[in-house]
Motif scaffolding. Structure first.
Motif, short mmCIF file in Angstrom:
data_model
loop_
_atom_site.label_atom_id
_atom_site.label_comp_id
_atom_site.label_asym_id
_atom_site.label_seq_id
_atom_site.Cartn_x
_atom_site.Cartn_y
_atom_site.Cartn_z
N GLU A 4 11.61 0.52 -48.12
CA GLU A 4 10.29 -0.03 -47.83
C GLU A 4 10.36 -1.37 -47.12
OE1 GLU A 4 6.64 -1.73 -50.54
OE2 GLU A 4 7.53 0.18 -51.14
N ARG A 5 11.38 -2.16 -47.43
CA ARG A 5 11.51 -3.48 -46.81
C ARG A 5 11.79 -3.36 -45.31
NH1 ARG A 5 15.91 -5.33 -51.18
NH2 ARG A 5 16.56 -3.20 -50.57
N GLN A 61 8.45 -2.44 -43.64
CA GLN A 61 7.58 -3.61 -43.55
C GLN A 61 8.07 -4.57 -42.47
OE1 GLN A 61 7.54 -5.28 -47.50
NE2 GLN A 61 6.03 -3.82 -48.27
N ILE A 67 -8.40 -5.02 -46.30
CA ILE A 67 -6.96 -5.26 -46.18
C ILE A 67 -6.72 -6.31 -45.08
CG2 ILE A 67 -4.74 -4.24 -45.57
CD1 ILE A 67 -5.72 -1.61 -46.72
N ARG A 92 -2.32 -7.54 -40.51
CA ARG A 92 -0.89 -7.85 -40.47
C ARG A 92 -0.58 -8.60 -39.18
NH1 ARG A 92 1.35 -3.19 -42.58
NH2 ARG A 92 2.21 -4.11 -44.46
N GLN A 104 -4.54 1.46 -48.96
CA GLN A 104 -3.68 0.35 -49.37
C GLN A 104 -2.23 0.82 -49.49
OE1 GLN A 104 -4.85 -3.10 -50.08
NE2 GLN A 104 -2.66 -3.27 -49.63
N ILE A 105 -2.04 2.04 -50.00
CA ILE A 105 -0.70 2.61 -50.10
C ILE A 105 -0.10 2.80 -48.70
CG2 ILE A 105 0.60 4.68 -50.74
CD1 ILE A 105 -1.23 4.93 -53.17
N TRP A 114 -0.80 1.15 -46.06
CA TRP A 114 -0.52 -0.18 -45.49
C TRP A 114 0.73 -0.79 -46.12
CZ3 TRP A 114 -0.43 -5.49 -46.71
CH2 TRP A 114 -0.62 -6.37 -45.64
N ASP A 115 0.87 -0.61 -47.45
CA ASP A 115 1.99 -1.22 -48.18
C ASP A 115 3.32 -0.53 -47.90
OD1 ASP A 115 0.42 -3.13 -49.42
OD2 ASP A 115 0.06 -1.92 -51.21
N ARG A 116 3.33 0.80 -47.90
CA ARG A 116 4.62 1.48 -47.87
C ARG A 116 4.68 2.70 -46.95
NH1 ARG A 116 2.82 2.05 -53.57
NH2 ARG A 116 2.26 4.22 -54.05
#
Length: 267
Positions: free
Chosen positions: A57-58, A61, A99, A102, A231-232, A234-236
């Motif tokens: 995931e990092r 991102q 959200i 980014r 949100q999921i 967007w996050d991962r």
């Protein structure tokens, strides 16, 4: 270019999804009409989330933080379009506008890559000139990613081979989607059962949230479930939606009565 030439030669009366870089060829010519409206269409980068190094995931991102979205709009879309935030369907009533946007942050990207053991990351991006701004945006991304210590090599495919030999066959590639409602887009592309799950996303929490939303009769509850699902993403998630294309159509001046649409070309 071939479609634009056909319009100028009078072989066709209307063309859809004109590339922004070609608009200037028709401007100021009374024989043609240009129709433009911000749409839900997007040309994006995507990774296959089950393939290293994109299964971290990092890393996903970090790649999103290496996109200068303002420059993408300015250069790849010639100043047209709308800023993207890695989730589709900005015009939908269920879109999660809460959200935060980014931003381009190479230093944060470097930190995430270091934590993932991927400093000096080298990756190959499959691309083509098969969709508006696809080749331009992938070329820009390769330059932008250098600030985060990432080396991106472009593999450019002929337009008649991209969707048969490149798309879905490699872990890092470009994609292009027409605008849809959010429920339709998520159902097509992001669930474990989705027929066009290009990112190979397998997220049980996302599946459950969307399943509940599809079955929920109360509108406000349904909206919140869909916002949580976004949100999921967007996050991962594994899609980098840096911007949305304007629908740019062009017609002969003989053609009248077309009302531009947010969803489809030629009204």
């Amino acid at each position: 270019s071939a479609r634009l030439n056909a319009l100028q030669a009078g072989q066709v009366d209307a063309i859809s999804q004109l590339d922004p870089s070609l608009v200037s060829a028709l401007q100021g010519n009374d024989n043609f009409t240009i129709l433009e409206k911000p749409s839900g269409n997007y040309t994006a980068l995507y990774v296959q989330m089950n393939k290293p190094p994109f299964n971290d995931e990092r890393v996903r991102q970090a790649l999103r933080l290496l996109v200068d979205r303002e420059q993408m709009l300015s250069n790849a879309l010639q100043g047209t379009g709308r800023l993207g935030n890695d989730i589709p369907c900005w015009f939908d009533t269920h879109y999660n506008s809460d959200i935060p946007q980014r931003e381009y942050d190479p230093e944060q990207a470097k930190s995430l890559l270091a934590a993932a053991g991927q400093s000096d990351l080298k990756i190959t991006l499959q691309t083509s000139n098969v969709a508006p701004a696809m080749l331009e945006s992938s070329t820009l991304f390769a330059e932008q990613a250098k600030a985060g210590g990432v080396t991106v090599t472009l593999r450019k495919w002929p337009t008649d081979q991209y969707y048969t030999k490149a798309y879905a066959h490699f872990p890092f590639a470009m994609t292009n989607w027409l605008g849809r409602t959010l429920a339709s887009q998520i159902n097509l592309a992001y669930l474990t059962t989705s027929p066009f799950n290009e990112t190979n996303m397998r997220d049980k929490e996302l599946d459950q949230l969307v399943g509940k939303a599809f079955a929920e009769p109360d509108e406000q509850t349904r909206i919140q479930l869909m916002k949580d699902a976004q949100q999921i993403l967007w996050d991962r998630g594994g899609t980098i939606i840096w911007g949305f294309l304007s629908l740019i159509d062009a017609t002969s001046a003989k053609v009248e009565g077309i009302t531009p649409s947010v969803l489809v070309g030629l009204g």
